[in-house]
Enzyme design. Sequence first.
Site, PDB file in Angstrom:
ATOM      1  N   SER A  51    -140.475 -28.634  27.996  1.00 36.70           N
ATOM      2  CA  SER A  51    -141.291 -27.649  27.280  1.00 36.70           C
ATOM      3  C   SER A  51    -142.365 -27.184  28.246  1.00 36.70           C
ATOM      4  O   SER A  51    -142.627 -27.848  29.255  1.00 36.70           O
ATOM      5  CB  SER A  51    -141.955 -28.314  26.074  1.00 36.70           C
ATOM      6  OG  SER A  51    -142.940 -27.479  25.496  1.00 36.70           O
ATOM      7  N   TYR A  66    -146.301 -35.292  21.723  1.00 35.10           N
ATOM      8  CA  TYR A  66    -145.273 -34.367  22.211  1.00 35.10           C
ATOM      9  C   TYR A  66    -145.454 -34.127  23.706  1.00 35.10           C
ATOM     10  O   TYR A  66    -144.506 -34.198  24.490  1.00 35.10           O
ATOM     11  CB  TYR A  66    -145.404 -33.060  21.423  1.00 35.10           C
ATOM     12  CG  TYR A  66    -144.328 -32.038  21.693  1.00 35.10           C
ATOM     13  CD1 TYR A  66    -143.042 -32.215  21.226  1.00 35.10           C
ATOM     14  CD2 TYR A  66    -144.604 -30.872  22.409  1.00 35.10           C
ATOM     15  CE1 TYR A  66    -142.054 -31.271  21.459  1.00 35.10           C
ATOM     16  CE2 TYR A  66    -143.630 -29.920  22.648  1.00 35.10           C
ATOM     17  CZ  TYR A  66    -142.352 -30.121  22.169  1.00 35.10           C
ATOM     18  OH  TYR A  66    -141.380 -29.183  22.404  1.00 35.10           O
TER      19      TYR A  66
HETATM   20  P1  NAI Z   1    -134.677 -26.793  16.236  1.00 33.17           P
HETATM   21  O1  NAI Z   1    -135.310 -27.740  15.263  1.00 33.17           O
HETATM   22  O2  NAI Z   1    -134.321 -25.437  15.764  1.00 33.17           O
HETATM   23  O3  NAI Z   1    -133.397 -27.465  16.899  1.00 33.17           O
HETATM   24  C1  NAI Z   1    -133.368 -28.807  17.260  1.00 33.17           C
HETATM   25  C2  NAI Z   1    -132.078 -29.442  16.753  1.00 33.17           C
HETATM   26  O4  NAI Z   1    -132.092 -30.809  17.170  1.00 33.17           O
HETATM   27  C3  NAI Z   1    -131.950 -29.439  15.239  1.00 33.17           C
HETATM   28  O5  NAI Z   1    -130.707 -28.900  14.823  1.00 33.17           O
HETATM   29  C4  NAI Z   1    -132.054 -30.912  14.865  1.00 33.17           C
HETATM   30  O6  NAI Z   1    -131.206 -31.259  13.774  1.00 33.17           O
HETATM   31  C5  NAI Z   1    -131.595 -31.597  16.128  1.00 33.17           C
HETATM   32  N1  NAI Z   1    -132.106 -32.956  16.235  1.00 33.17           N
HETATM   33  C6  NAI Z   1    -133.344 -33.431  15.931  1.00 33.17           C
HETATM   34  N2  NAI Z   1    -133.405 -34.746  16.135  1.00 33.17           N
HETATM   35  C7  NAI Z   1    -132.182 -35.128  16.580  1.00 33.17           C
HETATM   36  C8  NAI Z   1    -131.618 -36.378  16.943  1.00 33.17           C
HETATM   37  N3  NAI Z   1    -132.331 -37.514  16.872  1.00 33.17           N
HETATM   38  N4  NAI Z   1    -130.336 -36.407  17.350  1.00 33.17           N
HETATM   39  C9  NAI Z   1    -129.593 -35.273  17.396  1.00 33.17           C
HETATM   40  N5  NAI Z   1    -130.070 -34.061  17.050  1.00 33.17           N
HETATM   41  C10 NAI Z   1    -131.353 -33.997  16.638  1.00 33.17           C
HETATM   42  O7  NAI Z   1    -135.747 -26.719  17.418  1.00 33.17           O
HETATM   43  P2  NAI Z   1    -135.723 -26.029  18.881  1.00 33.17           P
HETATM   44  O8  NAI Z   1    -137.003 -25.317  19.004  1.00 33.17           O
HETATM   45  O9  NAI Z   1    -134.474 -25.306  19.117  1.00 33.17           O
HETATM   46  O10 NAI Z   1    -135.813 -27.334  19.785  1.00 33.17           O
HETATM   47  C11 NAI Z   1    -134.913 -27.650  20.824  1.00 33.17           C
HETATM   48  C12 NAI Z   1    -135.689 -28.276  21.968  1.00 33.17           C
HETATM   49  O11 NAI Z   1    -136.566 -27.303  22.534  1.00 33.17           O
HETATM   50  C13 NAI Z   1    -136.563 -29.457  21.593  1.00 33.17           C
HETATM   51  O12 NAI Z   1    -136.435 -30.464  22.580  1.00 33.17           O
HETATM   52  C14 NAI Z   1    -137.962 -28.877  21.600  1.00 33.17           C
HETATM   53  O13 NAI Z   1    -138.930 -29.853  21.862  1.00 33.17           O
HETATM   54  C15 NAI Z   1    -137.839 -27.864  22.709  1.00 33.17           C
HETATM   55  N6  NAI Z   1    -138.839 -26.788  22.738  1.00 33.17           N
HETATM   56  C16 NAI Z   1    -138.899 -25.851  21.747  1.00 33.17           C
HETATM   57  C17 NAI Z   1    -139.817 -24.811  21.813  1.00 33.17           C
HETATM   58  C18 NAI Z   1    -139.896 -23.755  20.773  1.00 33.17           C
HETATM   59  O14 NAI Z   1    -140.838 -22.946  20.796  1.00 33.17           O
HETATM   60  N7  NAI Z   1    -138.983 -23.659  19.849  1.00 33.17           N
HETATM   61  C19 NAI Z   1    -140.757 -24.699  22.948  1.00 33.17           C
HETATM   62  C20 NAI Z   1    -140.606 -25.731  23.928  1.00 33.17           C
HETATM   63  C21 NAI Z   1    -139.675 -26.726  23.813  1.00 33.17           C
END
Ligand code: NAI
Length: 295
Positions: free
Chosen positions: A144, A157
């Site tokens: 991130s 985080y």
């Molecule tokens: P999101 O919540 O839309 O997608 C994340 C997915 O990971 C979800 O489908 C969830 O079910 C799954 N997940 C959660 N815990 C899990 C586990 N223990 N095992 C398997 N799957 C699991 O969120 P997003 O934003 O797409 O997040 C993806 C990555 O991007 C994360 O690592 C987040 O920290 C990172 N990130 C997101 C940002 C944003 O603005 N959306 C900015 C910077 C980093």
Amino acid sequence: SEVRGRTAFITGGASGIGLGMAKVFLEAGMNVAIADLRQDHRETARAELRDADLLDRTCFIDLDVTDREAFVRAADEAEAAFGRIHVLCNNAGIGILKPIGAADYADWDWAIDVNLNGVFNGVRTILPRIRAHGEGGHIVNTASMAGILQYSQAGLYVTTKFAVVGFSEALRAELAPDGIGVTAFCPGGVRSNIREYESTRPERYAARTDRSEDGPPPRLEVAPEDRERLSRLTASPEEAGRLVLNGIRENALYVFTAPEFRPGVEERFEAIRRALGRDDEREKDALELIPGLIG
Ligand code: NAI
């Protein structure tokens, strides 16, 4: 390098950034194993990919990245579907928004287990398989912007994401001789379901402290006339996916989505430079005597 016909394994691949990567990879001719904890996300992702006519080279796997045995079974499943895994995207993460002083042990353990240990579980499971087939490969770890710059309301985080950046840099140097690339992906704001992270908290990490009166974490308040400008600072999951695919092709060390963080990054590195000081004699000795000091 050519990605057509290669297979990617994406954790947290059924929503947000992971799904954006999946779509872009599929459009580039890759096979994609989407591993995700949430069944509802897997179902909506399946429907979206079916509508986009991209379902043929996709398989969906139920996986919690904190479960090491399940990770082995998930990798087996992906290999049963597509033969070999070439690209591992350790992307699953929880956007836990808590200052360190407000966190209890359950919050800490959960954040570390998913955001950091989940990344190692992926590498521990899949790196030997990439090495074994010898066709080369790539590992993308979703950190991130919070892996480069602290944000005071999200100390847990920030801790996990700084760790993912260091992990990625070290692993990259380690795997370079084997022709396996490593990228630290550091997105800024991307439209996703990250605010729903609490709904995936397992019972074993139930927070001991009752914070129900705290209400939801504060959201950025923006005047209506400024919303359009603010939304331009937020990337779509597909844009994020395209940047990641580029990073894989070029074996980029970092992939960023949000250049507006440059002043903050410069300030941080300037503070480090100033505090470190300078001694040419010591630098010369260290460079000659300590292998891998600068990589
Ligand atoms: P999101 O919540 O839309 O997608 C994340 C997915 O990971 C979800 O489908 C969830 O079910 C799954 N997940 C959660 N815990 C899990 C586990 N223990 N095992 C398997 N799957 C699991 O969120 P997003 O934003 O797409 O997040 C993806 C990555 O991007 C994360 O690592 C987040 O920290 C990172 N990130 C997101 C940002 C944003 O603005 N959306 C900015 C910077 C980093």
